[in-house]
Write a protein that holds these residues in place. Structure first.
Motif, PDB file in Angstrom:
ATOM      1  N   UNK A 289      29.092 -13.796  10.785  1.00 52.49           N
ATOM      2  CA  UNK A 289      29.040 -13.531   9.359  1.00 52.49           C
ATOM      3  C   UNK A 289      30.386 -13.009   8.877  1.00 52.49           C
ATOM      4  N   UNK A 290      30.796 -13.408   7.687  1.00 57.45           N
ATOM      5  CA  UNK A 290      32.036 -12.896   7.115  1.00 57.45           C
ATOM      6  C   UNK A 290      31.861 -11.428   6.762  1.00 57.45           C
ATOM      7  N   UNK A 291      32.836 -10.624   7.155  1.00 56.20           N
ATOM      8  CA  UNK A 291      32.706  -9.172   6.988  1.00 56.20           C
ATOM      9  C   UNK A 291      32.585  -8.755   5.526  1.00 56.20           C
ATOM     10  N   UNK A 292      33.173  -9.528   4.615  1.00 59.42           N
ATOM     11  CA  UNK A 292      33.100  -9.164   3.200  1.00 59.42           C
ATOM     12  C   UNK A 292      31.651  -9.031   2.743  1.00 59.42           C
ATOM     13  N   UNK A 293      30.777  -9.912   3.242  1.00 64.10           N
ATOM     14  CA  UNK A 293      29.381  -9.882   2.809  1.00 64.10           C
ATOM     15  C   UNK A 293      28.648  -8.639   3.303  1.00 64.10           C
ATOM     16  N   UNK A 294      29.199  -7.977   4.324  1.00 69.95           N
ATOM     17  CA  UNK A 294      28.553  -6.784   4.871  1.00 69.95           C
ATOM     18  C   UNK A 294      28.972  -5.510   4.148  1.00 69.95           C
ATOM     19  N   UNK A 295      29.890  -5.644   3.180  1.00 71.10           N
ATOM     20  CA  UNK A 295      30.310  -4.465   2.414  1.00 71.10           C
ATOM     21  C   UNK A 295      29.343  -4.136   1.280  1.00 71.10           C
ATOM     22  N   UNK A 296      28.576  -5.120   0.851  1.00 69.06           N
ATOM     23  CA  UNK A 296      27.835  -5.022  -0.405  1.00 69.06           C
ATOM     24  C   UNK A 296      26.334  -5.032  -0.155  1.00 69.06           C
ATOM     25  N   UNK A 297      25.626  -4.167  -0.862  1.00 74.98           N
ATOM     26  CA  UNK A 297      24.185  -4.047  -0.673  1.00 74.98           C
ATOM     27  C   UNK A 297      23.472  -4.147  -2.020  1.00 74.98           C
ATOM     28  N   UNK A 298      22.237  -4.604  -1.940  1.00 73.29           N
ATOM     29  CA  UNK A 298      21.393  -4.656  -3.140  1.00 73.29           C
ATOM     30  C   UNK A 298      20.801  -3.278  -3.385  1.00 73.29           C
ATOM     31  N   UNK A 299      20.868  -2.851  -4.632  1.00 75.72           N
ATOM     32  CA  UNK A 299      20.313  -1.567  -5.049  1.00 75.72           C
ATOM     33  C   UNK A 299      19.106  -1.820  -5.930  1.00 75.72           C
ATOM     34  N   UNK A 300      18.011  -1.158  -5.631  1.00 76.70           N
ATOM     35  CA  UNK A 300      16.829  -1.170  -6.496  1.00 76.70           C
ATOM     36  C   UNK A 300      16.615   0.259  -6.966  1.00 76.70           C
TER      37      UNK A 300
ATOM     38  N   UNK B 257      28.579  -1.080  -3.089  1.00 82.08           N
ATOM     39  CA  UNK B 257      29.335  -1.364  -1.872  1.00 82.08           C
ATOM     40  C   UNK B 257      29.736  -0.062  -1.197  1.00 82.08           C
ATOM     41  N   UNK B 258      30.109  -0.192   0.078  1.00 81.69           N
ATOM     42  CA  UNK B 258      30.450   0.976   0.878  1.00 81.69           C
ATOM     43  C   UNK B 258      31.947   1.260   0.813  1.00 81.69           C
ATOM     44  N   UNK B 259      32.270   2.559   0.758  1.00 81.16           N
ATOM     45  CA  UNK B 259      33.650   3.018   0.753  1.00 81.16           C
ATOM     46  C   UNK B 259      33.734   4.211   1.689  1.00 81.16           C
ATOM     47  N   UNK B 260      34.647   4.150   2.632  1.00 84.90           N
ATOM     48  CA  UNK B 260      34.761   5.212   3.612  1.00 84.90           C
ATOM     49  C   UNK B 260      36.099   5.904   3.557  1.00 84.90           C
ATOM     50  N   UNK B 261      36.084   7.205   3.814  1.00 86.57           N
ATOM     51  CA  UNK B 261      37.324   7.970   3.944  1.00 86.57           C
ATOM     52  C   UNK B 261      37.153   8.958   5.080  1.00 86.57           C
ATOM     53  N   UNK B 262      38.069   8.913   6.037  1.00 81.96           N
ATOM     54  CA  UNK B 262      37.935   9.708   7.251  1.00 81.96           C
ATOM     55  C   UNK B 262      36.594   9.367   7.901  1.00 81.96           C
ATOM     56  N   UNK B 263      35.744  10.358   8.108  1.00 82.30           N
ATOM     57  CA  UNK B 263      34.439  10.105   8.719  1.00 82.30           C
ATOM     58  C   UNK B 263      33.320  10.088   7.684  1.00 82.30           C
ATOM     59  N   UNK B 264      33.668  10.114   6.420  1.00 76.55           N
ATOM     60  CA  UNK B 264      32.658  10.162   5.361  1.00 76.55           C
ATOM     61  C   UNK B 264      32.397   8.775   4.809  1.00 76.55           C
ATOM     62  N   UNK B 265      31.157   8.553   4.368  1.00 81.61           N
ATOM     63  CA  UNK B 265      30.746   7.243   3.853  1.00 81.61           C
ATOM     64  C   UNK B 265      30.117   7.433   2.484  1.00 81.61           C
ATOM     65  N   UNK B 266      30.487   6.558   1.561  1.00 77.32           N
ATOM     66  CA  UNK B 266      29.995   6.631   0.188  1.00 77.32           C
ATOM     67  C   UNK B 266      29.455   5.275  -0.251  1.00 77.32           C
ATOM     68  N   UNK B 267      28.469   5.323  -1.128  1.00 76.54           N
ATOM     69  CA  UNK B 267      28.009   4.143  -1.854  1.00 76.54           C
ATOM     70  C   UNK B 267      28.648   4.174  -3.225  1.00 76.54           C
ATOM     71  N   UNK B 268      29.252   3.063  -3.620  1.00 76.76           N
ATOM     72  CA  UNK B 268      29.896   2.940  -4.934  1.00 76.76           C
ATOM     73  C   UNK B 268      29.089   1.972  -5.780  1.00 76.76           C
ATOM     74  N   UNK B 269      28.870   2.319  -7.029  1.00 76.75           N
ATOM     75  CA  UNK B 269      28.204   1.421  -7.962  1.00 76.75           C
ATOM     76  C   UNK B 269      28.630   1.806  -9.370  1.00 76.75           C
ATOM     77  N   UNK B 270      28.052   1.159 -10.377  1.00 81.13           N
ATOM     78  CA  UNK B 270      28.313   1.542 -11.761  1.00 81.13           C
ATOM     79  C   UNK B 270      27.509   2.791 -12.105  1.00 81.13           C
ATOM     80  N   UNK B 271      28.120   3.660 -12.877  1.00 74.39           N
ATOM     81  CA  UNK B 271      27.412   4.879 -13.274  1.00 74.39           C
ATOM     82  C   UNK B 271      26.142   4.569 -14.047  1.00 74.39           C
ATOM     83  N   UNK B 272      26.162   3.516 -14.871  1.00 74.47           N
ATOM     84  CA  UNK B 272      24.977   3.228 -15.676  1.00 74.47           C
ATOM     85  C   UNK B 272      23.804   2.731 -14.835  1.00 74.47           C
ATOM     86  N   UNK B 273      24.058   2.376 -13.575  1.00 74.40           N
ATOM     87  CA  UNK B 273      22.963   2.012 -12.674  1.00 74.40           C
ATOM     88  C   UNK B 273      22.129   3.244 -12.334  1.00 74.40           C
TER      89      UNK B 273
END
Length: 243
Positions: free
Chosen positions: A2-13, A27-43
């Motif tokens: 699988x192409x890695x780009x497709x593994x960055x993004x997840x469906x949000x309900x 989508x996922x964003x990491x810094x050091x050992x921390x992991x974040x989910x990024x989306x639009x604020x209005x979601x």
């Protein structure tokens, strides 16, 4: 493979308790050992539309040997009455980007994903021209590969000068066919010569897709929609994950 780009993004309900509300992208964003989910604020919160979910659910791959297997992962949006996400502001007002920190230890042991990092953000020396070809990775109208639980991509091009704040706001424009459910999707450009810091994800993160633009005077019967969209600059992520 699988192409890695497709593994960055997840469906949000989004949910209000047990009542399902909307579909979106993140989508996922990491810094050091921390992991974040990024989306639009209005979601996560949108007062004009009275959209007030109290939790979200992600669909995660939990078997690296079989991508047809997935599991739901629920994340609360509030604790003790306080919101758990972070949103940004600048001189022009609110920025339609939000991040939510994810406890890596709480993820299923075999979760398969990829995360962008600060290394994937454009630098001062990166010259990105108007008309540059981009991809928007997401779940338009919730549509996706329901067998392998993968997002789809839409082709886009940069429609305003990259690096300038369009009309003074912290975003640039893309020309792409998008739909509801794409909010929060990463807007990316293939890196021609990715440095080692990119790892196995050779894509530059240029923005966070937010919403379509329209003209208030457009005749809905005579005039087609503009087909232009807002993509917020991703440098706000560094502020949000460090705050």
């Amino acid at each position: 493979m699988i192409e890695t780009l497709l593994l960055t993004t997840v469906r949000i309900v989004t949910f209000d308790r047990q009542r399902q509300l909307t579909n979106a992208s993140g989508f996922f964003f990491g810094q050091d050992q921390r992991l974040f989910l990024v989306t639009s604020r209005h979601v996560l919160f949108d007062k004009p539309t009275e959209h007030f979910p109290d939790r979200i659910e992600l669909e995660l791959h939990n078997n690296p040997d079989n991508l047809a297997e997935s599991t739901g992962f629920s994340i609360p949006l509030y604790r003790d009455g306080q919101s758990l996400w972070r949103q940004g502001f600048d001189a022009a007002g609110g920025i339609d980007v939000a991040v939510l920190e994810i406890d890596r230890a709480a993820l299923p042991a075999r979760t398969v994903y990829r995360a962008f990092t600060p290394a994937h953000l454009p630098g001062r020396l990166d010259h990105i021209e108007i008309g540059t070809s981009l991809l928007v990775v997401g779940f338009p109208l919730g549509f996706h590969d329901t067998l392998h639980h993968m997002p789809v991509v839409r082709h886009a091009v940069i429609a305003s000068s990259f690096g300038l704040r369009f009309q003074g706001e912290g975003y640039f424009l893309t020309d792409a066919r998008t739909h509801r459910g794409t909010s929060g999707a990463p807007v990316v450009m293939r890196a021609a010569n990715p440095p080692p810091s990119y790892g196995d994800l050779p894509w530059m993160l240029l923005g966070v897709h937010s919403a379509r633009l329209d003209v208030g005077t457009r005749d809905l019967q005579l005039d087609e929609a503009l087909g232009l969209n807002c993509a917020w600059y991703p440098d706000i992520l560094l502020t949000l994950v460090e705050s």
